[in-house]
Design an enzyme around this catalytic site. Structure first.
Site, PDB file in Angstrom:
ATOM      1  N   LYS A   1      35.645  39.256  33.403  1.00 16.46           N
ATOM      2  CA  LYS A   1      34.985  38.399  34.378  1.00 16.46           C
ATOM      3  C   LYS A   1      35.490  36.962  34.256  1.00 16.46           C
ATOM      4  O   LYS A   1      36.001  36.566  33.190  1.00 16.46           O
ATOM      5  CB  LYS A   1      33.466  38.398  34.152  1.00 16.46           C
TER       6      LYS A   1
ATOM      7  N   ARG B   1      27.379  52.028  35.906  1.00 12.85           N
ATOM      8  CA  ARG B   1      27.291  53.410  36.398  1.00 12.85           C
ATOM      9  C   ARG B   1      27.838  54.395  35.366  1.00 12.85           C
ATOM     10  O   ARG B   1      27.396  55.538  35.305  1.00 12.85           O
ATOM     11  CB  ARG B   1      28.017  53.526  37.735  1.00 12.85           C
TER      12      ARG B   1
END
Length: 491
Positions: free
Chosen positions: A275, A349
């Site tokens: 990120k 996920r």
């Protein structure tokens, strides 16, 4: 903090301070008129001077109330059409903020003068208690000087009758608020303290003196034996060991359980798909789904409703390292399905899919997973509503209704088969991302492939779990929604 319902009139109650609600243009309701009369007209004199107009959110603490023992806090409710669900929450926060830095220890009020279309006294009592508890919350555990203690310790609510039902609503609101504060504290803790092992330890603390709760904690070796390679792939690059925490609340015999599954990424760097550095400190909040499960279980500990609930915390840390998962790696999930990891920052996920497979053994009545899953949800819904997707429309409707009733709203997004093809992979059963279009939906499509055997819903709380900027901190959402949903099942 105690909350009590009573049929004793406000003017007869013993309290350090009483609340007088004032409408637009200095209009006084019935209870405010009684307080004004008992105070020898002290309230009317303030209004006549024009110092207080009654506009929404305005507060003024009177130094004395004439012949009425104790002080009076004037609270403006504005025009009747201004008082809607969300505004009531703000009204209570303003009210409590006006007294929390004073020496006032006991408050007395009536909510009869605060009319909200479609809402009864029980609803208002519940939100009074909830928002009092959350407004008094302070996170100062890691500061060298802690905040001064708050004097306020008791609120008494006058009700014209049926105080038993109102007392139950107050108790529910207080437990909800305290559950939210548990969630907020876990979210606010930094990643060097709130690790996956720390979350497991907090579950052990929760289980103390909670006979209805049993606890199972799986370490990385036990998860490896079960084939949870997807979850473990996220944890590979971190020195912090992962944990799967399963909290089983038995409040209703052998009834099928309602299961909550929380994403617990205690810090998310994005892994190899790193990120940007700016704002990365807020990635300590990436475990707020797990924190909301912990907060909801804390609520159950207080209220002990008649139902069975299983709370699951899937806890990992996502870091870049020489052994971290790489874009293009393929893992085999606990279900046997294979996943091509195209982006290591779509890690939530990968964690949840194995947890969702694991809980199938409990034959659940319903399953709700809660996750700070996609930035796309913030783009689509902002910070007001959580995203809701489900493989069962009835379950989705129940959660939406619970969110509206709890003033913790969600918005239903489609989970159509047409979106599934975006997850196609040339090398595995599926990819872990589906491209930029409909990112929140394709993330839920991914999870849906592991929930085919039961009724399931997904709450994407990326936009609602925390505030940024000056008010930076965890919000405690969606504990109110989850509480309302579960209690409706108990009823």
């Amino acid at each position: 903090m105690s909350f009590n319902a009573t049929t004793q009139a406000l003017t007869e109650l013993s309290a350090d301070c009483r609340i007088a609600f004032v409408g637009a243009d200095a209009a006084l309701g019935n209870n405010a008129q009684q307080l004004d009369k008992a105070s020898g007209g002290a309230i009317s004199r303030i209004l006549e001077l024009g110092d207080f107009s009654g506009k929404f959110g305005q507060t003024q603490l009177l130094p004395e109330a004439g012949e009425l023992k104790g002080r009076v806090l004037l609270v403006g409710t504005g025009k009747p059409e201004e008082l809607k669900d969300g505004k009531f929450r703000t009204l209570i926060k303003n009210l409590i903020s006006a007294v929390k830095d004073t020496k006032i220890a006991t408050l007395a009020l009536s909510l009869e003068d605060v009319e909200i279309k479609g809402r009864d006294l029980n609803w208002k009592a519940r939100l009074l208690a909830e928002n009092t508890v959350t407004t008094l919350y302070v996170f100062d555990q890691l500061k060298s000087k802690q905040a001064d203690p708050v004097a306020l310790n008791s609120i008494t609510l006058f009700v014209p009758g049926a105080e038993g039902a109102v007392q139950k609503a107050l108790d529910t609101g207080a437990a909800t608020g305290e559950g939210m504060n548990v969630t907020r504290t876990l979210g606010n803790l930094p990643g060097n303290i709130c690790t996956p092992v720390y979350l497991a330890e907090q579950a052990e603390e929760l289980a103390k003196d909670f006979d209805e709760l049993s606890l199972t904690i799986l370490d990385e070796n036990q998860m490896a034996e079960l084939g949870m390679n997807s979850l473990l792939s996220v944890a590979k690059g971190s020195v912090e060991a992962p944990r799967l925490v399963v909290m089983e609340y038995k409040g209703n015999g052998d009834a099928k359980p309602h299961v909550l599954v929380g994403k617990g990424v205690t810090f998310d760097t994005g892994g190899i798909s790193l990120k940007p550095g700016e704002g990365m400190d807020e990635m300590k909040f990436d475990m707020c789904g797990a924190a909301s499960v912990m907060g909801t279980m804390a609520m159950l500990k207080q209220l002990k409703p008649k139902l069975n609930v299983i709370g699951v915390v899937a806890a990992v840390e996502n870091m870049p390292a020489g052994n971290a998962s790489k874009p293009g790696d393929i893992v085999t999930t606990m279900s046997g399905k294979t996943v091509e990891i195209l982006n290591t920052d779509a890690e939530g996920r990968l964690v949840l899919c194995d947890a969702l497979t694991y809980i199938g053994k409990y034959n659940p009545e319903t399953v709700v997973d809660i996750a700070t899953l996609t930035g796309a949800c913030i783009i689509g819904l902002g910070h007001h509503a959580s995203g809701l997707l489900a493989n069962d429309d009835e379950l989705a409707a129940e959660l939406l209704e619970a969110g509206i009733d709890a003033n913790d709203k969600a918005w239903h997004l489609p989970l159509w088969a047409e979106y599934q093809q975006q997850l196609d992979s040339n090398f595995a059963d599926m990819a872990n991302i589906g491209g930029r279009p409909a990112g929140t939906i394709t993330a839920a499509c991914f999870l849906s492939r592991f929930t085919e055997d039961y009724r399931w819903a997904h709450l994407d709380i990326a936009g609602t779990a925390w505030h940024s900027g000056k008010e930076k901190g965890a919000t405690g959402r969606p504990v109110p929604l989850l509480t309302q949903y579960l209690l409706s099942k108990a009823e």
